[in-house]
Structure formats: C-alpha cells, structure tokens
Design a protein around this motif. Structure first.
Motif, PDB file in Angstrom:
ATOM      1  N   UNK A 110      99.314 104.990  82.082  1.00  0.00           N
ATOM      2  CA  UNK A 110      98.516 103.836  81.656  1.00  0.00           C
ATOM      3  C   UNK A 110      99.220 102.560  82.137  1.00  0.00           C
ATOM      4  N   UNK A 111     100.293 102.717  82.000  1.00  0.00           N
ATOM      5  CA  UNK A 111     101.016 101.334  82.598  1.00  0.00           C
ATOM      6  C   UNK A 111     100.726 101.216  84.093  1.00  0.00           C
ATOM      7  N   UNK A 112     101.024 102.290  84.774  1.00  0.00           N
ATOM      8  CA  UNK A 112     100.845 102.218  86.152  1.00  0.00           C
ATOM      9  C   UNK A 112      99.373 101.729  86.491  1.00  0.00           C
ATOM     10  N   UNK A 113      98.186 102.207  85.820  1.00  0.00           N
ATOM     11  CA  UNK A 113      96.714 101.995  85.942  1.00  0.00           C
ATOM     12  C   UNK A 113      96.813 100.543  85.726  1.00  0.00           C
ATOM     13  N   UNK A 114      97.624  99.941  84.695  1.00  0.00           N
ATOM     14  CA  UNK A 114      97.577  98.452  84.381  1.00  0.00           C
ATOM     15  C   UNK A 114      98.100  97.620  85.545  1.00  0.00           C
ATOM     16  N   UNK A 115      98.830  97.911  86.337  1.00  0.00           N
ATOM     17  CA  UNK A 115      99.447  97.339  87.313  1.00  0.00           C
ATOM     18  C   UNK A 115      98.272  97.650  88.470  1.00  0.00           C
ATOM     19  N   UNK A 116      97.853  98.810  88.914  1.00  0.00           N
ATOM     20  CA  UNK A 116      96.821  98.894  89.842  1.00  0.00           C
ATOM     21  C   UNK A 116      95.488  97.960  89.360  1.00  0.00           C
ATOM     22  N   UNK A 117      94.767  97.943  88.477  1.00  0.00           N
ATOM     23  CA  UNK A 117      93.922  97.132  87.925  1.00  0.00           C
ATOM     24  C   UNK A 117      94.059  95.794  88.082  1.00  0.00           C
ATOM     25  N   UNK A 118      95.233  95.402  87.810  1.00  0.00           N
ATOM     26  CA  UNK A 118      95.567  93.640  87.984  1.00  0.00           C
ATOM     27  C   UNK A 118      96.030  93.287  89.187  1.00  0.00           C
ATOM     28  N   UNK A 119      96.881  94.349  89.994  1.00  0.00           N
ATOM     29  CA  UNK A 119      97.389  93.872  91.290  1.00  0.00           C
ATOM     30  C   UNK A 119      97.125  94.539  92.152  1.00  0.00           C
ATOM     31  N   UNK A 120      96.602  95.842  92.239  1.00  0.00           N
ATOM     32  CA  UNK A 120      96.191  96.844  92.997  1.00  0.00           C
ATOM     33  C   UNK A 120      97.294  97.440  93.603  1.00  0.00           C
ATOM     34  N   UNK A 121      98.516  97.250  93.491  1.00  0.00           N
ATOM     35  CA  UNK A 121      99.658  97.758  94.057  1.00  0.00           C
ATOM     36  C   UNK A 121     100.813  98.133  93.460  1.00  0.00           C
ATOM     37  N   UNK A 122     102.003  98.831  93.774  1.00  0.00           N
ATOM     38  CA  UNK A 122     103.066  98.921  92.892  1.00  0.00           C
ATOM     39  C   UNK A 122     104.087  98.959  94.103  1.00  0.00           C
ATOM     40  N   UNK A 123     105.429  98.230  93.704  1.00  0.00           N
ATOM     41  CA  UNK A 123     106.410  98.321  94.288  1.00  0.00           C
ATOM     42  C   UNK A 123     107.703  98.579  93.854  1.00  0.00           C
ATOM     43  N   UNK A 124     107.838  98.286  92.725  1.00  0.00           N
ATOM     44  CA  UNK A 124     109.165  98.363  92.147  1.00  0.00           C
ATOM     45  C   UNK A 124     108.837  99.033  90.621  1.00  0.00           C
ATOM     46  N   UNK A 125     109.798  99.844  90.287  1.00  0.00           N
ATOM     47  CA  UNK A 125     109.813 100.248  88.766  1.00  0.00           C
ATOM     48  C   UNK A 125     111.109 100.465  88.147  1.00  0.00           C
ATOM     49  N   UNK A 126     111.259  99.365  87.223  1.00  0.00           N
ATOM     50  CA  UNK A 126     112.422  99.541  86.436  1.00  0.00           C
ATOM     51  C   UNK A 126     112.226  99.924  85.062  1.00  0.00           C
ATOM     52  N   UNK A 127     112.962 101.171  84.928  1.00  0.00           N
ATOM     53  CA  UNK A 127     112.720 102.019  83.787  1.00  0.00           C
ATOM     54  C   UNK A 127     113.893 101.260  82.839  1.00  0.00           C
ATOM     55  N   UNK A 128     113.659 100.527  81.771  1.00  0.00           N
ATOM     56  CA  UNK A 128     114.444 100.030  80.926  1.00  0.00           C
ATOM     57  C   UNK A 128     114.375 100.369  79.451  1.00  0.00           C
ATOM     58  N   UNK A 129     113.107 100.547  79.166  1.00  0.00           N
ATOM     59  CA  UNK A 129     112.495 100.872  77.618  1.00  0.00           C
ATOM     60  C   UNK A 129     113.625 101.906  76.993  1.00  0.00           C
ATOM     61  N   UNK A 130     113.946 101.662  75.948  1.00  0.00           N
ATOM     62  CA  UNK A 130     114.943 102.513  75.303  1.00  0.00           C
ATOM     63  C   UNK A 130     115.043 102.263  73.683  1.00  0.00           C
ATOM     64  N   UNK A 131     115.721 103.200  72.861  1.00  0.00           N
ATOM     65  CA  UNK A 131     115.583 103.201  71.596  1.00  0.00           C
ATOM     66  C   UNK A 131     116.943 103.873  71.252  1.00  0.00           C
ATOM     67  N   UNK A 132     117.300 103.859  69.954  1.00  0.00           N
ATOM     68  CA  UNK A 132     118.613 104.744  69.563  1.00  0.00           C
ATOM     69  C   UNK A 132     118.309 105.373  68.250  1.00  0.00           C
TER      70      UNK A 132
END
Ligand code: NAI
Length: 301
Positions: A80-102
């Motif tokens: 869904x996150x990737x689809x959001x990028x495609x819907x808004x900007x039509x491409x993806x160049x960089x993915x920074x996987x940062x989300x986290x919990x403890x």
C-alpha cells in the motif's frame, strides 16, 4: 546549491513521523526529493495508530518549499505504501526502511507476542515495502535501499533477543539484496544508528541524549542513496556526529585431513589457534569465505 540532488526522484521513508525517520525525510526533501512520509503513528511498543505524525512532517516539508505526501499504513502492508508512491509520483527510486518498535524483556519473560510483533514490524515490514518497490526500481535501472539495523543486533544487548534477531536479520537481507540488485544499479546498505528519540529516552547519561540529535544520522543515509555513491552491501554505525564502517572478520582457522577426520580432543588442543585473530581475513563474499576451507581440502588431496 548542493551537487547531491534528488530532483525527480521519489523516496519512501518508513516510520518518518518522528525521530530518525523524520530527520531523513526532511533532509531528502531539502535535497530535492519527492518524499513519501510513512508512519503508522502508534506507540513505541507498537500499540495504536495515528495519521497525525506523518501529516505533521509533510507540513514541515511543505513549509520549507519541498514536496511530500503522508502515508499512514503499517509497513506490514508495504504494497500500500508503494502504491501510494506510484499513485502520487509514478515512480520509486529510494526506500529507507526505518520504522521500528521495541518490546524489551529478558528472554525468560519474553512472550510469543513480543517476539512476533518485533519480527513483523522490523523484518516482515522491511521485506514487504522493499519487495513491492523492487520491480519499479528494476524497471528504472536505479534503486537505493537502506535497512536500519542496530548495535543490539550486531553485538547483542540484554533484554533485546527479539529486537537483536530482527536487526541482524536485516543485515543478512542487505547482503543478499546487494548481490541481486547490482546488475540493475540497485544498491543496498544498512545502518546501525544511535539517536536521542522516544525509543532511547532515559537510556543515555544526562547531556549525551541532547548531543545524539536524530539529524546527525541522516547525511550518511542521504549520501548512500545518491547517484554519486556506489557503495553497496555495507553496514555503518552512525550517531552523535560520528560514523564508522563495520565488516566481518574471521580467524585463519585450523585445518585437519578431511579423509582422516579429527577428534574432540584435537579441537580442544587447537582451540586457542582456532580463535586467534592473528592474520585474520575479511571475506567480502561467499567465494572469499570458502577460500581457506577449499585450500584445506586441496592441501590433503
Ligand atoms: P521512533 O520511535 O522515534 O521512530 C520510529 C517510528 O516508526 C515511529 O514514528 C513509529 O510510529 C513508526 N512505526 C512503528 N511501527 C510502524 C509500522 N508498523 N509502520 C509504519 N511506521 C511504524 O524511534 P527511532 O529511534 O527514530 O528509530 C528509528 C529506527 O532506528 C528504528 O528502526 C529503530 O529500531 C532504529 N534504531 C534506533 C536507535 C536509536 O538510538 N534511536 C538505535 C538502533 C536502531
């Protein structure tokens, strides 16, 4: 103006509603990137959700003249996150996987839920986002991926069996994706950051927390994701204005005749030499890693 620009490039930063991810998102936007600011907006232990966190960072980016879109999905729904990028900007160049919990607990007190949730957010989440973005980066013949590891994974830390497992797992993912991505100019690196955020409140001595500004992690990440940088498959520790590169080191080891075998007592008698790092090697890949083993077979052939 900086030479390192991301004009026309689209960057997804997960968990960018606060802490280190927010700092990444702001710096990418400053360098011209169109940013998907993803954040589920839950608690530090992974409860709840709130779309405000991502929206606030998008407002900050817009206020400085940048371009960004907020996304409130969990990384577990990476497509869904990737689809959001495609819907808004039509491409993806960089993915920074940062989300986290403890979900810190000593191993004996750890529940299956603590183990599973930490795995889900860090490992499955990073997998889902990156896996959905990969074909788009392949099509563009350009991609940069960052995984966020931790010194707790590299070195271990009391009460973080779940987190350490997940964080070192991400380095394993880094190594293989770097190999698979290279022919399509998709470069993959990992960082083990240290930052003064809600995740580390109360952990550092007074005075140190304020010096560990999250924004001191981001310049390395932005550089690693630039066209100028060709680094791949690497792991960096970074924080408090300092950064360094980490690599595997292995002893030269000991070898016995494979046809004759060897005993437990042989291992005991040679254990000190087995563990000696004198003349140690630093294999960069599987072939280099197998060099000494193959040499031992040939020696007795
Ligand atoms: P933080 O708690 O300030 O930021 C993490 C963000 O991820 C939060 O905004 C949270 O809402 C978001 N998030 C959590 N689960 C999510 C999900 N399922 N989907 C989307 N977003 C989600 O923590 P901090 O310190 O900024 O951490 C960032 C990354 O750095 C994490 O991966 C953490 O494990 C790692 N790290 C941080 C260290 C530190 O010293 N702060 C040390 C080592 C690693």
């Amino acid at each position: 103006m900086s030479d390192i620009r991301f004009d026309d490039k689209v960057v997804i930063v997960t968990g960018a509603g606060g802490g280190i991810g927010r700092a990444h998102a702001l710096l990418f936007a400053k360098h011209g990137a169109k940013v998907i600011v993803n954040d589920l907006g839950g608690s530090a232990t992974g409860e709840g959700a709130n779309s405000e966190a991502a929206l606030k960072v998008v407002e900050e980016i817009k206020a400085m003249g940048g371009t960004a879109v907020a996304n409130p999905d969990s990384v577990v729904d990476g497509d869904k996150i990737v689809q959001c990028a495609m819907d808004n900007f039509g491409r993806i160049d960089v993915v920074v996987n940062n989300a986290g919990i403890l979900r810190d607990k000593s191993f004996v007190k750890m529940t299956d839920a603590d183990w599973d949730l930490v795995y889900k957010v860090h490992v499955e989440g990073a997998y889902k986002v990156t896996h959905a973005a990969w074909p788009h980066m392949k099509d563009n013949n350009f991609g940069r991926v960052i995984f966020t590891s931790s010194t707790s994974g590299i070195y271990g830390n009391f009460g973080q069996a779940n987190y350490g497992m997940a964080k070192l797992g991400l380095y394993g993912l880094t190594r293989t994706l770097a190999i698979e991505g290279q022919k399509n100019n998709i470069l993959v690196n990992a960082i083990a950051p240290t930052g003064g955020t809600r995740m580390t409140e109360g952990l550092f001595p007074a005075g140190a927390f304020d010096k560990l500004k999250p924004e001191l992690v981001s310049p390395l990440v932005v550089y690693l994701c630039s066209e100028q940088c060709q680094e791949t498959s690497s792991l960096f520790e970074v924080g408090g204005g300092w950064m360094g590169k980490v690599r595997w080191e292995r002893s030269l080891g000991i070898g016995f005749n494979p046809d004759e075998g060897f005993s437990v007592e042989d291992v005991a008698a040679n254990f000190e030499q087995l563990c000696s790092f004198e003349g140690a090697v630093h294999p960069k890949n599987n072939i280099e890693a197998l060099k000494e083993l193959m040499a031992n077979i040939q020696k007795f052939a």
